[in-house]
Design a protein around this motif. Structure first.
Motif, PDB file in Angstrom:
ATOM      1  N   GLY A 274       0.565  -0.924   0.055  1.00  0.00           N
ATOM      2  CA  GLY A 274       0.591  -0.065  -0.197  1.00  0.00           C
ATOM      3  C   GLY A 274       0.685   1.214   0.174  1.00  0.00           C
ATOM      4  N   ARG A 275       2.432   1.430   0.049  1.00  0.00           N
ATOM      5  CA  ARG A 275       3.373   1.999   0.000  1.00  0.00           C
ATOM      6  C   ARG A 275       2.509   2.833   1.318  1.00  0.00           C
ATOM      7  NH1 ARG A 275       0.382   1.405  -4.973  1.00  0.00           N
ATOM      8  NH2 ARG A 275       2.209   1.046  -6.824  1.00  0.00           N
ATOM      9  N   SER A 276       2.075   2.747   2.318  1.00  0.00           N
ATOM     10  CA  SER A 276       2.501   3.459   3.497  1.00  0.00           C
ATOM     11  C   SER A 276       3.402   3.181   4.378  1.00  0.00           C
ATOM     12  CB  SER A 276       0.927   3.245   4.122  1.00  0.00           C
ATOM     13  OG  SER A 276       1.244   3.400   6.097  1.00  0.00           O
TER      14      SER A 276
ATOM     15  N   HIS B 289       6.545   7.436  -3.016  1.00  0.00           N
ATOM     16  CA  HIS B 289       6.623   5.723  -2.679  1.00  0.00           C
ATOM     17  C   HIS B 289       6.383   4.636  -3.443  1.00  0.00           C
ATOM     18  CE1 HIS B 289       5.121   7.969   1.509  1.00  0.00           C
ATOM     19  NE2 HIS B 289       6.159   7.908   0.785  1.00  0.00           N
ATOM     20  N   GLY B 290       7.461   3.362  -3.195  1.00  0.00           N
ATOM     21  CA  GLY B 290       7.374   2.511  -4.486  1.00  0.00           C
ATOM     22  C   GLY B 290       6.940   0.539  -3.410  1.00  0.00           C
ATOM     23  N   THR B 291       7.336   0.403  -4.431  1.00  0.00           N
ATOM     24  CA  THR B 291       7.333  -0.863  -3.612  1.00  0.00           C
ATOM     25  C   THR B 291       8.507  -1.893  -3.426  1.00  0.00           C
ATOM     26  OG1 THR B 291       4.995  -1.117  -4.590  1.00  0.00           O
ATOM     27  CG2 THR B 291       5.425  -3.543  -3.906  1.00  0.00           C
ATOM     28  N   ALA B 292       9.179  -2.806  -4.450  1.00  0.00           N
ATOM     29  CA  ALA B 292      10.644  -3.646  -3.459  1.00  0.00           C
ATOM     30  C   ALA B 292      11.730  -2.591  -4.072  1.00  0.00           C
ATOM     31  CB  ALA B 292      10.526  -4.858  -5.022  1.00  0.00           C
ATOM     32  N   GLY B 293      12.633  -3.252  -3.450  1.00  0.00           N
ATOM     33  CA  GLY B 293      13.539  -1.952  -2.898  1.00  0.00           C
ATOM     34  C   GLY B 293      14.463  -3.133  -2.668  1.00  0.00           C
ATOM     35  N   ALA B 294      16.198  -3.034  -2.620  1.00  0.00           N
ATOM     36  CA  ALA B 294      16.950  -4.198  -1.995  1.00  0.00           C
ATOM     37  C   ALA B 294      17.213  -3.671  -0.216  1.00  0.00           C
ATOM     38  CB  ALA B 294      18.060  -3.490  -2.702  1.00  0.00           C
ATOM     39  N   ALA B 295      18.170  -4.696  -0.484  1.00  0.00           N
ATOM     40  CA  ALA B 295      18.638  -4.850   1.727  1.00  0.00           C
ATOM     41  C   ALA B 295      20.080  -5.337   0.723  1.00  0.00           C
ATOM     42  CB  ALA B 295      17.856  -5.863   2.178  1.00  0.00           C
ATOM     43  N   LEU B 296      20.961  -5.242   1.813  1.00  0.00           N
ATOM     44  CA  LEU B 296      22.791  -5.735   2.252  1.00  0.00           C
ATOM     45  C   LEU B 296      22.395  -6.759   3.568  1.00  0.00           C
ATOM     46  CD1 LEU B 296      24.245  -2.281   2.230  1.00  0.00           C
ATOM     47  CD2 LEU B 296      24.134  -3.935   0.112  1.00  0.00           C
ATOM     48  N   LEU B 297      22.679  -7.320   3.232  1.00  0.00           N
ATOM     49  CA  LEU B 297      23.328  -8.587   3.934  1.00  0.00           C
ATOM     50  C   LEU B 297      24.755  -9.179   4.712  1.00  0.00           C
ATOM     51  CD1 LEU B 297      22.686 -10.767   6.117  1.00  0.00           C
ATOM     52  CD2 LEU B 297      22.548 -12.025   4.124  1.00  0.00           C
ATOM     53  N   ALA B 298      25.863  -8.777   5.814  1.00  0.00           N
ATOM     54  CA  ALA B 298      26.760  -8.629   5.840  1.00  0.00           C
ATOM     55  C   ALA B 298      27.252  -9.149   7.230  1.00  0.00           C
ATOM     56  CB  ALA B 298      27.578  -7.298   6.273  1.00  0.00           C
ATOM     57  N   GLY B 299      28.902  -9.337   6.990  1.00  0.00           N
ATOM     58  CA  GLY B 299      29.564 -10.087   7.789  1.00  0.00           C
ATOM     59  C   GLY B 299      30.275 -11.540   8.095  1.00  0.00           C
TER      60      GLY B 299
ATOM     61  N   LEU C 204      -8.967  10.276   6.097  1.00  0.00           N
ATOM     62  CA  LEU C 204      -9.475   9.297   5.924  1.00  0.00           C
ATOM     63  C   LEU C 204      -8.414   8.276   7.264  1.00  0.00           C
ATOM     64  CD1 LEU C 204     -10.211   8.323   1.938  1.00  0.00           C
ATOM     65  CD2 LEU C 204     -11.225   9.300   3.656  1.00  0.00           C
ATOM     66  N   GLY C 205      -7.246   7.638   6.802  1.00  0.00           N
ATOM     67  CA  GLY C 205      -6.548   7.406   7.725  1.00  0.00           C
ATOM     68  C   GLY C 205      -5.923   6.356   6.715  1.00  0.00           C
ATOM     69  N   VAL C 206      -5.089   5.039   7.055  1.00  0.00           N
ATOM     70  CA  VAL C 206      -4.251   4.054   6.302  1.00  0.00           C
ATOM     71  C   VAL C 206      -5.196   2.942   5.639  1.00  0.00           C
ATOM     72  CG1 VAL C 206      -3.328   2.970   7.780  1.00  0.00           C
ATOM     73  CG2 VAL C 206      -2.619   3.369   5.759  1.00  0.00           C
ATOM     74  N   LYS C 207      -6.438   2.847   6.757  1.00  0.00           N
ATOM     75  CA  LYS C 207      -7.813   2.051   5.867  1.00  0.00           C
ATOM     76  C   LYS C 207      -8.990   2.619   6.351  1.00  0.00           C
ATOM     77  CE  LYS C 207      -5.740  -1.199  10.376  1.00  0.00           C
ATOM     78  NZ  LYS C 207      -5.059  -1.450   9.021  1.00  0.00           N
ATOM     79  N   GLY C 208      -8.829   3.807   5.602  1.00  0.00           N
ATOM     80  CA  GLY C 208      -9.857   4.505   4.855  1.00  0.00           C
ATOM     81  C   GLY C 208     -10.084   4.225   3.630  1.00  0.00           C
ATOM     82  N   GLY C 209     -10.007   3.490   2.955  1.00  0.00           N
ATOM     83  CA  GLY C 209     -10.927   3.191   1.372  1.00  0.00           C
ATOM     84  C   GLY C 209     -10.396   3.662   0.143  1.00  0.00           C
ATOM     85  N   TYR C 210      -8.669   4.114   0.059  1.00  0.00           N
ATOM     86  CA  TYR C 210      -8.328   4.719  -0.828  1.00  0.00           C
ATOM     87  C   TYR C 210      -7.678   4.180  -1.454  1.00  0.00           C
ATOM     88  CZ  TYR C 210      -4.084   5.915   2.187  1.00  0.00           C
ATOM     89  OH  TYR C 210      -3.000   5.830   2.562  1.00  0.00           O
ATOM     90  N   ASP C 211      -7.092   3.957  -2.743  1.00  0.00           N
ATOM     91  CA  ASP C 211      -6.133   3.159  -3.250  1.00  0.00           C
ATOM     92  C   ASP C 211      -4.897   4.355  -3.798  1.00  0.00           C
ATOM     93  OD1 ASP C 211      -6.459   4.128  -5.400  1.00  0.00           O
ATOM     94  OD2 ASP C 211      -8.031   1.725  -5.744  1.00  0.00           O
ATOM     95  N   GLN C 212      -3.977   3.680  -4.642  1.00  0.00           N
ATOM     96  CA  GLN C 212      -2.791   4.866  -5.392  1.00  0.00           C
ATOM     97  C   GLN C 212      -3.563   5.858  -6.122  1.00  0.00           C
ATOM     98  OE1 GLN C 212      -0.136   4.964  -4.859  1.00  0.00           O
ATOM     99  NE2 GLN C 212       0.668   6.077  -6.119  1.00  0.00           N
ATOM    100  N   ARG C 213      -4.377   5.293  -6.869  1.00  0.00           N
ATOM    101  CA  ARG C 213      -5.415   6.375  -8.040  1.00  0.00           C
ATOM    102  C   ARG C 213      -6.473   7.346  -7.000  1.00  0.00           C
ATOM    103  NH1 ARG C 213      -8.657   2.105 -10.375  1.00  0.00           N
ATOM    104  NH2 ARG C 213      -9.059   1.322  -8.188  1.00  0.00           N
TER     105      ARG C 213
END
Lengths: 413, 445
Positions: A122-124, A332-342, B194-203
């Motif tokens: 949801g990009r939140s 805001h988007g969806t997939a990104g990158a991560a690093l694993l080190a050690g 609305l809040g994050v569960k308020g019923g909207y989407d990316q559009r």
């Protein structure tokens, strides 16, 4: 432990030990007694970059045929050019600000994970962070963090294996298993008598009594390990973002290197929400990534030989749009990158089922498509690195996720 | 419940902690004492008289920006830093001395709901003005008016980048090739209404971003005062937009305003606001019936914030557990200053105390603002820090402030025998005062 500390430091330690020995506080175990290590010396550091790190800034897919067109003015110069990205393989590179970490890749101590995401779509920021930390498939699906639940499966009576760096405990480490916290302070230590009275006053208070006990435990260990450095590192008013991260990284390394120290730490760095003018080789993201590199280098140095049995995972809550937005940043988007080190990591490779950056390959036409979930990586850290029983991982730590198998082959042993 | 205990709740849960004599004053009629504070409008307190307006500060930013980057850095590190300290000190002084503490708590609540953060340097100079100009006038007014004032304030327009967002098909977009920035639109939906569960989407995020393109600041166009809100038609995305299934095609600034007013009236907004309100005034995990009643008041009164503030006072659950809420560091410091009637002379010292306690006003790490629950503030380091701070404060404040008298004037109605005894038997006035301030009762509200 060095022996030639200034006298005032030693006396402060003595004061704290006395505090721990007073009646009200005597339930706390004393620091310093050698005990078998419940995790056989293995150590885990999670670095949570809050705000949504642009995965294609961290690790440009310069070899993807669509990279330059998709990223436009945010494309980093390819490896080999002036200020170019640092080559990992024919497709991927590291941001040039991560020059401190690049040699680790060659040494087999750093792996890149790409096109990785939490289950959140949801990009939140706030839901995504919650999901990364609570370990369930739903935002706000648990009031405690998966790392805390995992520590609950380790048999370590009297030990606080978890360490939060900062004033508050991040959700990742919140929960029923007691953890320690450490943050720099400029206050003079409060005196023993006052602490004893306060502990007495808090007795029976379900919130304050354990909090005070945890704090004193952390303070005692910090004194034991860091001596006079433990106080006053912050200066008046604490530290600013990047300097604070470096200080916390070093402190984490020192505390975790101690025989009786914590074994699992969470570090946080915010400021990654790059909606405007994020820059390329210079600018906002470059400065922050440079800070990450510095911090991890300090962590490695402070861990000393313990680095060999350490894994560090650097994650964020989501990646960002592939294309620049209208204002020189990325939304805001969806997939990104991560690093694993050690030292414990089987590094020197890129772990990605690369979805590609062509317009038809993007998630919802705008974001890097997720092809790897974070939870299989988390599960591998617990099962294959910390050697936590799989049954506990599947039932308590990551409920409702049996179909997500731990990612195989991330560690040396 | 004893009337003294009710007075404690009125003064702490709704107010900002007892000033000398305040518990007694509230005890004659705790409800009435609170309701009287909601009458009339928020006056601008004297402590704010010398402070600069948001547009004036924005003008100084534009002027520096017109010269060069060095000037901007100098402005941020010198002038804006001073403004920030003065704003924090003035706000804290008002909170520490106000005879209308419920109203001041409402200002802080709404200011946190509509967070702008000085973590972004330009906001450091504007956050105080934002609260004075966009929040304070509306805390007993209409939610929609506050929402619009917030969305048009220079601090928010700069904080969430809307000044940069340009309709790709507008004149400006066509000429420069620049485009949308979703930041402001997303946070309006997710955090402000609305809040994050308020019923909207990316559009919906993209459509709202288009609707508010051109909501910007005047910089140098003729006939407008630089630094004030200005609608830029040349940056506004043309064409029909659809937000939450509703079509907007009137164009111009009006369609964005209509969209925000619709968001303010949306049932999800009522639930989101009611939940946060109940969390602040009832419990970290508020009872569902109370949330539902507050949401109904919000909906039925078209977002009348005075009615909402009166309704939460009428909630029985808000009075049942006098110590249900753990004070944030800001709550804690303000209540210490009120109790002791001490105020630091230097703005720097006020900010320093907030830093020591781990929460400087206007510096939340994200646009979501500060958490409003004990889990966020009662961590081990934070608890020890309050104890350390209390002792350091008490060393300066005692013996001019006697611990037992102060206990009587602040937490007496709820003080446990254990707390009374600890304070009474403390070996010094300093320790007694520190134990009072760090006591379980004083740390809560």
């Amino acid at each position: 432990m060095t022996t030639n500390r200034p006298a005032n430091v030693r006396s402060r330690r003595a004061v704290l030990k006395a505090a721990l020995a007073t009646g009200a506080l005597s339930a706390l175990p004393r620091v310093g007694a050698a005990a078998p290590d419940p995790l056989a010396g293995r150590r885990l550091v999670l670095v949570f970059l809050r705000g949504g790190l642009d995965g294609l800034a961290l690790a440009p897919a310069y070899g993807d045929p669509a990279y330059a067109a998709a990223r436009r003015h945010l494309a980093l110069p390819p490896p080999g050019s002036g200020e170019g990205a640092l080559e990992l393989d024919a497709t991927f590179a590291l941001h040039p600000a991560l020059h401190a970490l690049h040699p680790w890749y060659g040494a087999g101590e750093l792996a890149l994970l790409h096109a990785v995401a939490s289950p959140h779509r949801g990009r939140s920021h706030f839901e995504a962070q919650d999901l990364v930390e609570n370990g369930t498939p739903q935002p706000y699906g648990a009031a405690d963090g998966w790392l805390n639940r995992a520590l609950g499966a380790v048999d370590a009576p009297g030990r606080r294996l978890g360490l939060a760096l900062g004033h508050s405990v991040p959700l990742l480490l919140r929960g029923p298993t007691p953890v320690m916290t450490w943050a720099p302070s400029h206050f003079p230590r409060v005196d023993t008598e006052f602490l004893a009275r306060l502990a007495d006053l808090y007795e029976g208070d379900a919130l304050l009594a354990p909090a005070l006990a945890d704090a004193l435990k952390g303070q005692a260990l910090a004194d034991e390990v860091m001596g006079g450095d433990a106080r006053g590192m912050g200066g008046r008013g604490g530290l600013r973002n990047l300097q604070a991260f470096k200080t916390a990284s070093k402190a984490a390394g020192e505390l975790m290197a101690a025989p009786d120290g914590p074994r699992v730490a969470v570090l946080e760095l915010s400021g990654w929400d790059s909606h405007a003018n994020q820059g390329t080789t210079q600018g906002q993201i470059a400065a922050l990534l440079g800070g990450v590199g510095d911090g991890l280098a300090s962590l490695k140095a402070a861990l000393g030989p313990a680095w060999r049995s350490t894994a560090v995972l650097v994650i964020t809550e989501f990646g960002r749009m592939v294309a620049p937005n209208g204002t020189g940043g990325t939304d805001h988007g969806t997939a990104g990158a991560a690093l694993l080190a050690g030292g414990a990591v089987k590094g020197g490779r890129v772990i990605a089922d690369w979805p590609g950056l062509g317009p038809a390959q993007l998630f919802e036409g705008r974001d890097l498509r997720p092809t790897l979930e974070l939870r299989p990586v988390f599960k591998a850290l617990l099962r294959d690195h910390l050697k936590i029983a799989e049954a506990a991982i599947e039932t308590r730590t990551f409920p409702e996720s049996r179909d997500l198998r731990p990612l195989e082959g991330l560690f040396r042993a | 419940m004893a009337i003294e205990t009710k007075a404690f709740v009125a003064v702490n849960r709704f107010g900002l902690g007892a000033r000398p004599g305040e518990l007694k004053r509230a005890a004659s009629d705790p409800h009435g004492w609170l309701e009287a504070q909601l009458e009339g409008r928020s006056a601008q307190p004297d402590a704010f008289a010398a402070l600069e307006s948001g547009p004036a500060t924005t003008r100084s930013f534009f002027a520096a920006d017109d010269r060069n980057a060095k000037e901007v850095i100098k402005l941020f590190s010198e002038r804006f830093r001073d403004i920030f300290m003065q704003e924090v000190a003035a706000r804290t002084r008002v909170m520490a001395t106000s005879a209308q503490p419920y109203r001041e708590r409402l200002v802080a609540f709404w200011s946190n709901h509509f967070t702008v953060s000085a973590k972004r340097p330009v906001v450091a100079g504007l956050a105080g003005a934002f609260e004075r100009e966009a929040i304070r006038p509306h805390v007993t007014g209409r939610f929609a008016d506050m929402l619009l004032a917030v969305a048009r304030h220079p601090a928010m327009l700069l904080f969430l980048d809307n000044v940069l967002s340009i309709g790709p098909n507008s004149m400006a977009g066509q000429r420069t090739g620049k485009g949308l920035n979703e930041n402001h639109a997303r946070e309006i939906l997710e955090l402000h209404t609305l809040g994050v569960k308020g019923g909207y989407d990316q559009r919906d995020v993209v459509e709202l971003a288009k609707l508010i393109t051109g909501w910007s600041l005047s910089r140098r166009e003729p006939g407008a005062t630089p630094g004030t809100y200005k609608f830029h038609g040349f940056a506004h995305e043309p064409g029909t937009k659809t937000l939450l299934g509703v079509r907007y095609d009137q164009g111009g600034e009006a369609e964005g305003e209509a969209a925000l007013r619709a968001l303010a009236r949306h049932p999800s907004t009522a639930i989101f606001i009611a939940t946060k309100f109940a969390r602040h005034f009832i419990a970290d995990d508020p009872p569902a019936p109370a949330v539902e009643r507050l949401a109904r008041v919000f909906r039925d009164t078209d977002g009348d914030l005075r009615a909402l503030a009166a309704a939460v006072v009428d909630e029985p659950a808000a009075w049942q557990a006098p110590l249900a809420k753990f004070k944030t560091p800001q709550d804690f410091l303000v209540s210490v200053l009120r109790a002791t009637d001490i105020f630091p002379a230097e703005p720097r010292a006020v900010v320093g105390s907030f830093e020591e306690l781990g929460q400087v006003p206007f510096t939340a790490l994200s646009p979501a603002g500060w958490d409003d629950n004990a889990a966020a503030w009662a961590g081990p380091e934070a608890v020890l820090r309050r104890a350390e701070w209390s002792l350091a404060f008490a060393r300066r404040a005692a013996p001019a402030r006697q611990p037992i008298a102060l206990m009587e004037a602040t937490i007496a109605p709820v003080a446990s025998a254990r707390t009374r005894e600890a304070i009474a038997q403390a070996p010094s006035a300093q320790q007694g005062l520190a134990l009072l301030l760090a006591s379980p009762e004083f740390l809560r509200r």
